[in-house]
Design a protein around this motif. Sequence first.
Motif, PDB file in Angstrom:
ATOM      1  N   GLU A 100       0.828  -1.215   0.000  1.00 15.98           N
ATOM      2  CA  GLU A 100       0.000   0.000   0.000  1.00 15.98           C
ATOM      3  C   GLU A 100       0.866   1.270   0.000  1.00 15.98           C
ATOM      4  O   GLU A 100       0.604   2.220  -0.747  1.00 15.98           O
ATOM      5  N   ILE A 101       1.913   1.279   0.841  1.00 13.78           N
ATOM      6  CA  ILE A 101       2.802   2.445   0.897  1.00 13.78           C
ATOM      7  C   ILE A 101       3.559   2.594  -0.419  1.00 13.78           C
ATOM      8  O   ILE A 101       3.726   3.707  -0.938  1.00 13.78           O
ATOM      9  N   ALA A 102       3.991   1.470  -0.994  1.00 11.59           N
ATOM     10  CA  ALA A 102       4.685   1.508  -2.289  1.00 11.59           C
ATOM     11  C   ALA A 102       3.773   2.083  -3.364  1.00 11.59           C
ATOM     12  O   ALA A 102       4.207   2.886  -4.206  1.00 11.59           O
ATOM     13  N   ARG A 103       2.486   1.695  -3.336  1.00 14.66           N
ATOM     14  CA  ARG A 103       1.542   2.204  -4.339  1.00 14.66           C
ATOM     15  C   ARG A 103       1.361   3.714  -4.210  1.00 14.66           C
ATOM     16  O   ARG A 103       1.364   4.443  -5.205  1.00 14.66           O
ATOM     17  N   ILE A 104       1.228   4.209  -2.980  1.00 15.36           N
ATOM     18  CA  ILE A 104       1.064   5.659  -2.775  1.00 15.36           C
ATOM     19  C   ILE A 104       2.289   6.415  -3.277  1.00 15.36           C
ATOM     20  O   ILE A 104       2.173   7.436  -3.961  1.00 15.36           O
ATOM     21  N   LEU A 105       3.470   5.920  -2.940  1.00 16.28           N
ATOM     22  CA  LEU A 105       4.707   6.580  -3.370  1.00 16.28           C
ATOM     23  C   LEU A 105       4.823   6.551  -4.894  1.00 16.28           C
ATOM     24  O   LEU A 105       5.264   7.519  -5.514  1.00 16.28           O
ATOM     25  N   ARG A 106       4.386   5.447  -5.488  1.00 18.05           N
ATOM     26  CA  ARG A 106       4.417   5.323  -6.949  1.00 18.05           C
ATOM     27  C   ARG A 106       3.470   6.332  -7.591  1.00 18.05           C
ATOM     28  O   ARG A 106       3.807   6.965  -8.600  1.00 18.05           O
ATOM     29  N   GLU A 107       2.301   6.497  -6.992  1.00 18.72           N
ATOM     30  CA  GLU A 107       1.324   7.477  -7.500  1.00 18.72           C
ATOM     31  C   GLU A 107       1.891   8.893  -7.471  1.00 18.72           C
ATOM     32  O   GLU A 107       1.559   9.733  -8.301  1.00 18.72           O
ATOM     33  N   MET A 108       2.755   9.145  -6.483  1.00 21.44           N
ATOM     34  CA  MET A 108       3.332  10.484  -6.337  1.00 21.44           C
ATOM     35  C   MET A 108       4.518  10.714  -7.273  1.00 21.44           C
ATOM     36  O   MET A 108       5.052  11.819  -7.339  1.00 21.44           O
ATOM     37  N   GLY A 109       4.951   9.640  -7.939  1.00 24.70           N
ATOM     38  CA  GLY A 109       6.029   9.807  -8.912  1.00 24.70           C
ATOM     39  C   GLY A 109       7.332   9.128  -8.565  1.00 24.70           C
ATOM     40  O   GLY A 109       8.318   9.272  -9.299  1.00 24.70           O
ATOM     41  N   ALA A 110       7.372   8.381  -7.453  1.00 30.07           N
ATOM     42  CA  ALA A 110       8.611   7.693  -7.083  1.00 30.07           C
ATOM     43  C   ALA A 110       8.813   6.458  -7.958  1.00 30.07           C
ATOM     44  O   ALA A 110       7.870   5.724  -8.228  1.00 30.07           O
ATOM     45  N   ASP A 111      10.052   6.220  -8.393  1.00 32.02           N
ATOM     46  CA  ASP A 111      10.341   5.000  -9.154  1.00 32.02           C
ATOM     47  C   ASP A 111      10.718   3.892  -8.175  1.00 32.02           C
ATOM     48  O   ASP A 111      10.804   4.109  -6.960  1.00 32.02           O
ATOM     49  N   GLU A 112      10.937   2.699  -8.699  1.00 28.02           N
ATOM     50  CA  GLU A 112      11.181   1.534  -7.835  1.00 28.02           C
ATOM     51  C   GLU A 112      12.440   1.681  -6.970  1.00 28.02           C
ATOM     52  O   GLU A 112      12.401   1.384  -5.780  1.00 28.02           O
ATOM     53  N   PRO A 113      13.568   2.157  -7.523  1.00 25.32           N
ATOM     54  CA  PRO A 113      14.756   2.328  -6.672  1.00 25.32           C
ATOM     55  C   PRO A 113      14.513   3.336  -5.541  1.00 25.32           C
ATOM     56  O   PRO A 113      14.994   3.152  -4.420  1.00 25.32           O
ATOM     57  N   ALA A 114      13.746   4.393  -5.836  1.00 28.13           N
ATOM     58  CA  ALA A 114      13.453   5.404  -4.806  1.00 28.13           C
ATOM     59  C   ALA A 114      12.590   4.810  -3.696  1.00 28.13           C
ATOM     60  O   ALA A 114      12.823   5.067  -2.509  1.00 28.13           O
ATOM     61  N   ILE A 115      11.603   4.008  -4.080  1.00 32.26           N
ATOM     62  CA  ILE A 115      10.722   3.365  -3.088  1.00 32.26           C
ATOM     63  C   ILE A 115      11.548   2.446  -2.190  1.00 32.26           C
ATOM     64  O   ILE A 115      11.406   2.456  -0.964  1.00 32.26           O
ATOM     65  N   ALA A 116      12.422   1.655  -2.802  1.00 30.89           N
ATOM     66  CA  ALA A 116      13.272   0.749  -2.020  1.00 30.89           C
ATOM     67  C   ALA A 116      14.157   1.531  -1.056  1.00 30.89           C
ATOM     68  O   ALA A 116      14.304   1.159   0.117  1.00 30.89           O
ATOM     69  N   SER A 117      14.722   2.615  -1.539  1.00 29.37           N
ATOM     70  CA  SER A 117      15.604   3.449  -0.709  1.00 29.37           C
ATOM     71  C   SER A 117      14.850   4.040   0.479  1.00 29.37           C
ATOM     72  O   SER A 117      15.355   4.071   1.604  1.00 29.37           O
ATOM     73  N   ILE A 118      13.633   4.521   0.232  1.00 30.54           N
ATOM     74  CA  ILE A 118      12.819   5.102   1.305  1.00 30.54           C
ATOM     75  C   ILE A 118      12.528   4.070   2.386  1.00 30.54           C
ATOM     76  O   ILE A 118      12.674   4.333   3.582  1.00 30.54           O
ATOM     77  N   LEU A 119      12.155   2.858   1.976  1.00 27.58           N
ATOM     78  CA  LEU A 119      11.823   1.809   2.944  1.00 27.58           C
ATOM     79  C   LEU A 119      13.059   1.300   3.686  1.00 27.58           C
ATOM     80  O   LEU A 119      12.963   0.894   4.848  1.00 27.58           O
ATOM     81  N   GLU A 120      14.206   1.339   3.037  1.00 33.91           N
ATOM     82  CA  GLU A 120      15.452   0.925   3.703  1.00 33.91           C
ATOM     83  C   GLU A 120      15.873   1.935   4.762  1.00 33.91           C
ATOM     84  O   GLU A 120      16.314   1.567   5.854  1.00 33.91           O
TER      85      GLU A 120
END
Length: 406
Positions: A100-120
């Motif tokens: 769910e958090i990944a989907r929200i971040l994706r909707e805002m324009g984050a790419d997959e590496p950015a999402i991974a970095s945020i969660l790390e």
Amino acid sequence: MLCSGLHSMMLRGVAHSAKDTVTFLLARSHGSSPGLKFLSFWSEVTNRSFLIHSTYTTDTKPGEENKKTIEDLHRLSVDIKKIRRVKEWVLLQEVAYVPEIARILREMGADEPAIASILERCPEAMLRSPAEVNSQRALWQLVCQKENQLIKLIEQFPDSFFATGYHENQKANILFFQELGLKNNIITRFLTSAPSIFHNPPEKNKHVIETLQRNYLSLGGSDANMKIWILKLLSQNPFILLSTSSAIQENLEFLRKSDFTDHEVLQLLSKLKGFIFQLTPSTMQKSMLFSKNVFKCSDQEFKQLVLKCPALLYYSVPILEERLEGLLKEGISIAQIRETPMVLELTTQIVQYRIKKLSALGYSIKSGNLENLNGTKKDFEANYGKIQSKKERPMFNPVAPLNIED
């Protein structure tokens, strides 16, 4: 309490029986309305079918990592070892919202590496519900409307964004800062670098501002300049809002009793950018006595040194002692330091680095002016460049005709 007791129980897969479904629902309801009755849940069970939420794990025992969370993180190419090293407890939680958090971040324009970095870097993000994150998103959009800019801020400061508590205080403080006249880009900087000031009730922040305004006027400041002064002070040091009104008053009274005039106190407030309110009269007194003994000067002479270099007031005795020793070890005299006390604002490591660079040009700091050692990095580089160009300048004019006798 019934809900919290059941919440701590182990959830065993998809609810195949009515009993399992009731347990699941009660666990999901933890933190929601405490007035929900068991019968209302039973009625829901008998009349509806339920979609089991993806954030619940199967066969998770206390102290074990949530398998579903681990799988979700693997799908996003998150380095789970990083999370285990610093915040393993996050992986043990029964409830997580990774997809769910990944989907929200994706909707805002984050790419997959950015999402991974945020969660790390901010694993707690996966413990925030989608509703909490969307509320925070709307809140930050009050001062940062463009989502492409907002997602960049979240990438840089995930901890600040996912600190989703104090929602009402955050919103009220944002509106208060806007009314005060702070620009949205400044408020955005506060949200990312000083989020704790938004946790205060807005009334507390207002009281601190009113105390500063009142003292500014009593120290001789003008009504016309007061707003500019307050906004500048806040922009330079928002943490001033974590001070109490009584602490502000005590510190100002101490300076007055130390024979600083009202105008000089106002000078010190501006030069120290409000950091003076993070001190106590006791620590300031100790620093002043230490410096006076080192420089062997009268009260009036020392006052002029403090106005020239407020660091003598701000830094603690151990820090001043360490920096003085570092300068003396480099062959710099007390007389030189007294002439240019601002050099005490530099750490020992910075002093050593700058002396080494100047020495490479043949500049002797022992006999030279400490002004060339002083200042910000930009100031030093400018002075260093001047000394370097002077050293490289030819001793004669190469285009001048030579006087050669026949």
